[in-house]
Design an enzyme around this catalytic site. Sequence first.
Site, mmCIF file in Angstrom:
data_model
loop_
_atom_site.group_PDB
_atom_site.id
_atom_site.type_symbol
_atom_site.label_atom_id
_atom_site.label_comp_id
_atom_site.label_asym_id
_atom_site.label_seq_id
_atom_site.Cartn_x
_atom_site.Cartn_y
_atom_site.Cartn_z
ATOM 1 N N ARG A 61 -6.022 -5.699 -5.357
ATOM 2 C CA ARG A 61 -5.266 -4.854 -6.272
ATOM 3 C C ARG A 61 -4.737 -5.651 -7.463
ATOM 4 O O ARG A 61 -4.575 -6.864 -7.394
ATOM 5 C CB ARG A 61 -4.078 -4.203 -5.545
ATOM 6 C CG ARG A 61 -4.439 -3.200 -4.484
ATOM 7 C CD ARG A 61 -3.197 -2.544 -3.881
ATOM 8 N NE ARG A 61 -2.290 -3.532 -3.324
ATOM 9 C CZ ARG A 61 -1.176 -3.947 -3.898
ATOM 10 N NH1 ARG A 61 -0.815 -3.468 -5.090
ATOM 11 N NH2 ARG A 61 -0.403 -4.848 -3.316
ATOM 12 N N LYS A 202 -4.946 3.521 -2.831
ATOM 13 C CA LYS A 202 -3.529 3.218 -2.962
ATOM 14 C C LYS A 202 -2.851 4.083 -4.021
ATOM 15 O O LYS A 202 -1.649 4.358 -3.935
ATOM 16 C CB LYS A 202 -3.338 1.732 -3.279
ATOM 17 C CG LYS A 202 -3.651 0.818 -2.115
ATOM 18 C CD LYS A 202 -2.859 1.186 -0.855
ATOM 19 C CE LYS A 202 -3.101 0.193 0.270
ATOM 20 N NZ LYS A 202 -2.453 0.637 1.539
ATOM 21 N N HIS A 221 3.459 3.138 5.196
ATOM 22 C CA HIS A 221 2.371 2.166 5.112
ATOM 23 C C HIS A 221 2.236 1.570 6.506
ATOM 24 O O HIS A 221 2.839 0.540 6.829
ATOM 25 C CB HIS A 221 2.694 1.097 4.074
ATOM 26 C CG HIS A 221 1.560 0.158 3.813
ATOM 27 N ND1 HIS A 221 1.738 -1.174 3.530
ATOM 28 C CD2 HIS A 221 0.222 0.358 3.785
ATOM 29 C CE1 HIS A 221 0.572 -1.759 3.334
ATOM 30 N NE2 HIS A 221 -0.361 -0.850 3.494
ATOM 31 N N SER A 239 -0.794 -5.708 4.069
ATOM 32 C CA SER A 239 -2.173 -6.167 4.260
ATOM 33 C C SER A 239 -2.188 -7.558 4.871
ATOM 34 O O SER A 239 -1.477 -8.458 4.426
ATOM 35 C CB SER A 239 -2.899 -6.174 2.914
ATOM 36 O OG SER A 239 -4.177 -6.723 3.036
ATOM 37 N N LYS A 243 -2.183 -4.605 10.983
ATOM 38 C CA LYS A 243 -2.106 -3.164 11.249
ATOM 39 C C LYS A 243 -3.422 -2.622 11.796
ATOM 40 O O LYS A 243 -3.450 -1.904 12.789
ATOM 41 C CB LYS A 243 -1.764 -2.384 9.971
ATOM 42 C CG LYS A 243 -0.392 -2.641 9.399
ATOM 43 C CD LYS A 243 -0.011 -1.611 8.353
ATOM 44 C CE LYS A 243 -1.084 -1.304 7.343
ATOM 45 N NZ LYS A 243 -1.536 -2.462 6.579
ATOM 46 N N ASP A 258 -3.817 2.729 8.228
ATOM 47 C CA ASP A 258 -3.108 2.244 7.035
ATOM 48 C C ASP A 258 -2.034 3.178 6.478
ATOM 49 O O ASP A 258 -0.989 2.709 6.050
ATOM 50 C CB ASP A 258 -4.122 1.947 5.930
ATOM 51 C CG ASP A 258 -3.538 1.108 4.808
ATOM 52 O OD1 ASP A 258 -2.817 0.143 5.106
ATOM 53 O OD2 ASP A 258 -3.799 1.411 3.641
ATOM 54 N N ARG A 324 -13.815 -6.711 2.512
ATOM 55 C CA ARG A 324 -13.365 -5.472 3.149
ATOM 56 C C ARG A 324 -14.558 -4.654 3.630
ATOM 57 O O ARG A 324 -15.652 -4.718 3.064
ATOM 58 C CB ARG A 324 -12.580 -4.613 2.156
ATOM 59 C CG ARG A 324 -11.269 -5.227 1.681
ATOM 60 C CD ARG A 324 -10.129 -4.883 2.596
ATOM 61 N NE ARG A 324 -8.860 -5.445 2.167
ATOM 62 C CZ ARG A 324 -7.691 -5.065 2.637
ATOM 63 N NH1 ARG A 324 -7.636 -4.103 3.548
ATOM 64 N NH2 ARG A 324 -6.573 -5.631 2.231
#
Length: 534
Positions: A61, A202, A221, A239, A243, A258, A324
């Site tokens: 991001r 996001k 989140h 992140s 999770k 998420d 990812r």
Amino acid sequence: MQDVGHAVSSFGLENQGLSGVKTAYWNLDASRLYEHAVANNEGKVAKGGAFVTLTGQHTGRSPNDRFVVEDDASKSEISWGKVNVPIGADKFDQLYDKMVAHMADKDVFVQDCYAGADEDYRLKVRVVTEGAMHNMFTRNMFIQPDDSLLSSFEPEFVVLQAPSLTADPVSDGTTSGTFIVVNMEKRMILVGGSGYAGEIKKSIFSIMNFMLPPKNVLPMHCSANTSEDDNSAIFFGLSGTGKTTISADQSRILIGDDEHGWGPNGVFNFEGGCYAKTIALTIETEPEIFETTRTFGSLLENVLCDEDTRELDFFDTTHSENGRVSYDISKIPNASETGKAGHPKNIIMLTCDAFGVLPPISQLSPDQAMYHFMSGYTAKVAGTERGLKETVATFSACFGAPFMPRHPSVYAKLLGDKMAEHSAKCWLVNTGWSGGGYGVGSRMKIAYTRAMVNAALNGELDNVEFVVDPNFGVSVPQSCPNVPGEVLNPRNTWADKDDYDVKAQEVAKLFENNFKQFEGEASDSVKAAAIKAK
């Protein structure tokens, strides 16, 4: 404009000002999106059938390039500051005009979908992308409406995304050529200059975080799972804290990895897919996630793929440490079919302690839970944001400050109210370092973390002895099934106990200093539960 594809909506792109596009491909499935993505040189197919792509200079991001339009719909309700940076409506209009002109006479890809598994609180979303790959991501990550509903689909929020379009910082009021601009009044998000697909998901998460609190829904989140007897749990964390890994437990039903809401009907997933980190991924440590990387329809970002054999290498960080995989949640064998569950009995707050001083598991009182939720202590893991080269300690309110448009106290109050209403227990779990800080100690073993979490969820810690940690005030169990006793007390894992004491007090001071920003909004009981250095 030519409309082709599956179930074209009667509420067409002219409503978004995009009547000038060449061809709009609507709601294509994975097979057809693969064909377009390959033809457009957007990536390649790996061994097993997953699609592999590179996202350019942006492999995470870009928080410094995100803006929120300051207008009558948001001015008094947004928590303005470093996270929610205002931009004028005129600048949005200028960027929007550039986006429309950029997409004119080009092919675009459209997905109409839902954010939110609970029918009472879901959001209708339309995502328009200039590439097939990002449409593939959208289809993975959001919830697909029934085919019969697509022809009359009218979006409540729209995302227009074009990685090849860049802004002019001087005239457009941005910080760089990249821009993510949210307009609450016009219900539109513009994403330009970045190919990182996570910006799409996001952005919608931020919208849900703005719209749901007035409806008595806590947007979170977090990941979530449940059991056959509906013993559900939620897992907060940024992140890289675990999770996705910890919630993807073969013995439990995965709700999502998420983003979730906790509302009057219970917990529900915002998404229809998962977006898991792949760094050092192996079939031994994370078998369910590993299998998704070898499945048709999965999308891999910034993972090295051998040109000849098409084998994937999850240990090579040539492209990024933030590799990812995006996949439909149905690819997880034990995933929930509804994306919903009852009210959680346990709340797990995952923190990645880079200093190695927090206990691996501890129980929090209700007031401590509120305190740690507002504090959001964790670590940013290298690669999860542009320019981040090493793991550093940080505080992120609500374990997701970059995505929270409202003041953290709004979400904290909702959490406290729901914990009290449903008698939920709260646990602080450190998935970070043990035996020393980052670079000295070692990362907590996933097997130990799983054992501790499962013991908490199954009630196996209800009757063990607890001791209050002298530095952080949390209650630490003195035994846990399948976990060595010495691991439970972080001081015991350090070779030099004096060094541990010094570092623990340094971290306590960090907590103390960080919480000063919330003291004006926190209740007296929460302030009394705050960590204070000695």
